[in-house]
Write an enzyme that holds these catalytic residues in place. Sequence first.
Site: not given
Length: 694
Positions: A181, A332
């Site tokens: 991220e 995810e």
Amino acid sequence: MLSETKRTLHRLGFLLMAAITAPSLRAAAVPTQLPGRDAILLGTDWYPEQWPESRWEEDLRLMEAAGIKVVRVAEFAWSRLEPQEGQYRFDWLERAITLAAKHHIASVLGTPTATPPAWLTQAHPEILRTEENGQRVTHGNRAHASVTSALYRDYCRKIAGKMAQRFGHHPEVVGWQIDNEYGYALMSYDEVTRRLFQGWVQAQYKTLDALNSAWATEYWSQTYSAWEQIPIPVGPHNPGLMLEWKRFITQAWTDYQHNQIEVLRSRVDPRQFITGNFMGFFDGFDHYRICPELSFPSWDSYVGTGHLDPDFQGMAHDLTRGFKRSNFWVIETQPGAVNWAGTNNFLNKGEVRAMAWQAIAHGSDEVGYWQWRSALNGQEEYHGTLIGVDGTPVPLYEEVSQIGREFAATQEAFRGTTVVSEVALLNDYESRWAIQFQKHAEKYDVVSVLKSYYGPLRRLAQSVDIVSPAAPLAAYKLVVAPGLNILSKETAEHLLDYVRGGGHLVLGPRSGMKDAANGLLPQRQPGFLLEALGARVEQYYALEKAVPVSGAWSSGQATVWAEQLKVIAPDVQVLMRYSKSNGWLDGQPAAVTRRYGKGRITYLGAVLDDPVMASSAEWLVKESGVQPVFGPVPEGVEVSRRVGEGKQVYVLINHTQEERRVRLNHSMRLLLQDKQGASMSLPPYGVEVLAEGK
Ligand code: GAL
């Protein structure tokens, strides 16, 4: 930290078949589907380093039984991969990958650079991030290194390079994820970063005169006489400086990513993809600038508190698909509940499955559950998993296994398919930042405004792209730009070309107000599009209460923001007017439209309530000749289409908690029920996949 980021993020989300004509496939290949593997994949994020090796076989057996075909591993495992500087320990990872392969599970390797190990931060505390208050962060969280540290980048390059050397030709390693991220775009407020930022600003503006003029620094005596005087903005600051800081952040993370991609690409097989995992509408950096070097983008799709909002989540999928105008992965997603939201409620039974299918429907080729099993200690002990503390399945495991069976049964239909739309929404990070910096109306939320267009248009067209204003637009019948606050002459020309060629361009409130330095344009809104529109914004008003509007679309209310429009050219048609309110707006135009070239420009100067947005969308779709990709479906049922060479596949999802019946006007293959049929019943959260063509 994570929870803070997530919270910020979440503040921000008839029954007749249409005649089916095969739409032409856009050039894009489908790089997210892997040769020799299923076209859509079920995955999970697995942390073998947290468990004794003797446990791995059982984990993998359970994964295989659930239909899991891919694991992402190692993205936080630096201290295991390199326990002391220069001592690499990769054998365990190789054994994990090999064992996974024995269970027909491929591996994606994460570079572990979101979590530098303690030996590194101890030896070089200068790589740690300095927060806005001047304090260095301590070891033990993640994203604790400074993205601009050259020394840290050297260490990242070394570990990524060593991993590439070892696994770059491994047949069971299908791809790579860089970092995690991207540190939520966090920056270090240290001297090194400040100097780099000053260098960046200098490279953009070349001379201080140019900078002082673009930022209007006479205001509040901000004039700079040396580049070294330029600060990193903390809190509200000069809008030009703030925008430049965001551009610098984007460049810093792009360079950080490039540093690893370069070494990976030089050492790994071209068949191994390289992705990054993004966070939907998170606006920490400009995703259109960071994505080009990746094979394709992935994202982490979470709900947090509450339940799946199909418009919000669907919009985030479409946004991610637009980063490179390609399919993507949901690397995810939420196994029922997270641990970082206000209330970490569990999704309802069936909702996780609906969510997985929605991702596929919008162009994802993988859905991966974070995470397989929770570590017995650490910051995320409470997060949802597929396996419990005792190593046996939790109740959700069966639902995920059902998804696994369904993906396996239908995957061939999705091979080579992607989403093709006639409607595009334009998303522009610079404009979003500009509005966020100076909201003027506290309830003005750029993502909600985007969603107010997306929802009704998605229901009518049943397929919507979200792309950058720089994207090629000619293939779209309708292009909606809900908030192009910063609108350069060049972008305006690109949009006008589209209109001249026959397209319909719709501008929302706050359009065409700012230049590339985030300064006011010297003409009224919509700036460089004013002449073509033949109308302008006389005055804008932040609304403390709703204002009635009525006209060609319907009657309803303007909320949050209203612009008083003025017609200049005689052939402009007024579509909507404000009714009695603050005196200034009474009877004034709220929405106008005009033919231009072979196309049309429409300007909508207010944030409108849902019913008016629904009727405006009906008008826009009709006026532009947009056709639904499937045809009418009952309320609460979402239909999506993916198109391949000579075939089309539709996904129908009942997002309600009541049964819905869908009738088709001709029989199709119902892939989940494995039969031909012209009607079906969708139970609560029910899903069906329909195929046509070869
Ligand atoms: C993501 C992150 C994962 C995990 C997950 C929990 O943002 O990438 O590592 O923390 O959130 O929901």
